[in-house]
Design an enzyme around this catalytic site. Structure first.
Site, PDB file in Angstrom:
ATOM      1  N   CYS A  81     -44.645  16.181 -14.643  1.00  0.00           N
ATOM      2  CA  CYS A  81     -44.314  14.820 -15.087  1.00  0.00           C
ATOM      3  C   CYS A  81     -44.554  14.783 -16.595  1.00  0.00           C
ATOM      4  O   CYS A  81     -45.680  15.009 -17.042  1.00  0.00           O
ATOM      5  CB  CYS A  81     -45.196  13.795 -14.379  1.00  0.00           C
ATOM      6  SG  CYS A  81     -44.927  12.122 -15.003  1.00  0.00           S
ATOM      7  N   CYS A 215     -38.869   7.963 -18.495  1.00  0.00           N
ATOM      8  CA  CYS A 215     -39.100   9.188 -17.701  1.00  0.00           C
ATOM      9  C   CYS A 215     -39.054  10.350 -18.687  1.00  0.00           C
ATOM     10  O   CYS A 215     -37.994  10.618 -19.283  1.00  0.00           O
ATOM     11  CB  CYS A 215     -38.028   9.336 -16.624  1.00  0.00           C
ATOM     12  SG  CYS A 215     -38.184  10.864 -15.687  1.00  0.00           S
TER      13      CYS A 215
HETATM   14  N1  LIG Z   1     -40.763  11.223 -10.255  1.00  0.00           N
HETATM   15  C1  LIG Z   1     -40.603  12.590 -10.762  1.00  0.00           C
HETATM   16  C2  LIG Z   1     -41.938  13.089 -11.345  1.00  0.00           C
HETATM   17  C3  LIG Z   1     -42.315  12.287 -12.556  1.00  0.00           C
HETATM   18  C4  LIG Z   1     -41.312  12.452 -13.628  1.00  0.00           C
HETATM   19  C5  LIG Z   1     -41.374  11.409 -14.729  1.00  0.00           C
HETATM   20  N2  LIG Z   1     -42.293  10.324 -14.540  1.00  0.00           N
HETATM   21  C6  LIG Z   1     -41.626  12.072 -16.058  1.00  0.00           C
HETATM   22  O1  LIG Z   1     -42.148  11.431 -16.978  1.00  0.00           O
HETATM   23  O2  LIG Z   1     -41.235  13.261 -16.211  1.00  0.00           O
HETATM   24  C7  LIG Z   1     -40.228  13.516  -9.625  1.00  0.00           C
HETATM   25  O3  LIG Z   1     -40.701  13.355  -8.509  1.00  0.00           O
HETATM   26  O4  LIG Z   1     -39.449  14.432  -9.904  1.00  0.00           O
END
Ligand SMILES: N[C@H](CCC[C@H](N)C(=O)O)C(=O)O
Length: 278
Positions: A81, A215
């Site tokens: 993440c 994200c």
């Molecule tokens: N929900 C994403 C993980 C967190 C990604 C996002 N919050 C970031 O900042 O990269 C997944 O399950 O692939």
């Protein structure tokens, strides 16, 4: 059970220090499993409210400062993440677990990061992008000519001409569960080019099952695909997020190094009570 709440451009996380295993003891004593614990803590209105939960643990290799366990708010485990990394690094820096240069262990590999402005900004060296391919989908009567790329977690990326009026949740959900990405699914990103080396991104996040305010790995996926497609000239690419913050994606021309940089806010510290879980 002490916890901290941090957010990175509106992508928010509950962070707990589990170096002594206390979180696992707390969860076991309540006869919970981790998924129940995470879902209850991350729930808005009835819990703390967050897009994810991060456990900071002792590293397997002493060369690294810590290991983490990362959970999406639905309790699913994600390999990496980007924004969560920025929060975890700020937490480790302020709690004296690491200095300005940080290395930590994730399911996607070792992540290195640099603390800037005493933790108010963090720059993370992400894993090398992989599995890049073009993907055309027909969802909800719309043809999406996009790309797939893994920037630590899987991302589908599609360019649109007008991003603000897009129904990100409806389209995002249809793509996230599309058979083309089975079994683990994918995050879904929409991008609009808004200037030379500037893009605007909106993301439907796997495991949150909704649009997040930012994200990190998604912003990076969009910047890298935009570079590979020639929609931007090169590094750094500025990414304007749904929440209004600006993320900066730096990378080498051969993509051997890709960095995510942006602000981190430490919102508050609190105490989880057992009655939340009864
Ligand atoms: N929900 C994403 C993980 C967190 C990604 C996002 N919050 C970031 O900042 O990269 C997944 O399950 O692939």
């Amino acid at each position: 059970m002490r916890f901290s709440k941090l957010h990175a451009s509106g992508n928010d996380f509950v962070v707990l220090d589990n170096r002594d295993g206390k979180v696992y003891s707390f969860v076991n004593d309540l006869r919970l499993d981790m998924k129940d614990f995470v879902v209850k803590v991350c729930a808005f209105h009835t819990g703390v409210g967050a897009d994810g939960l991060i456990l900071i643990e002792s590293p397997d290799d002493p060369k690294n400062h810590f290991k983490w366990q990362f959970f999406n708010s639905d309790g699913s485990v994600a390999e990496m993440c980007g924004n969560g990394s920025r929060c975890a690094v700020r937490f480790a820096y302020e709690r004296g677990i690491a200095g300005q240069e940080v290395r930590f262990e994730t399911l996607a590999g070792i992540i290195k990061a640099e603390v800037l402005e005493k933790g108010r900004r963090v720059k993370v060296l992400l894993t090398k992008p992989k599995d890049y391919r073009d993907v055309t989908l027909d969802v909800k009567g719309t043809r999406l000519e996009g790309s797939f790329i893994n920037t630590g977690v899987p991302h589908f990326v599609v360019r649109v001409e007008e991003i603000d009026s897009l129904d990100v949740v409806s389209l995002g959900r249809a793509v996230r569960f599309h058979p083309a990405f089975e079994p683990k699914g994918t995050n879904v990103n929409f991008l609009q080019v808004v200037g030379e080396n500037k893009i605007k991104v909106r993301t439907y996040e796997r495991g949150v099952e909704g649009e997040t305010l930012a994200c990190g790995t998604g912003a990076t996926a969009c910047a890298i695909v935009s570079y590979l497609k020639g929609w931007v000239k090169g590094s750094p690419v500025d990414v304007f997020t749904k929440g209004g913050d600006l993320l900066r994606i730096h990378f080498l021309p051969d993509l051997q190094e890709v960095y995510l940089e942006g602000p981190v806010v430490w919102v508050f510290d609190g105490e989880l009570r057992e009655e939340l879980f009864l």
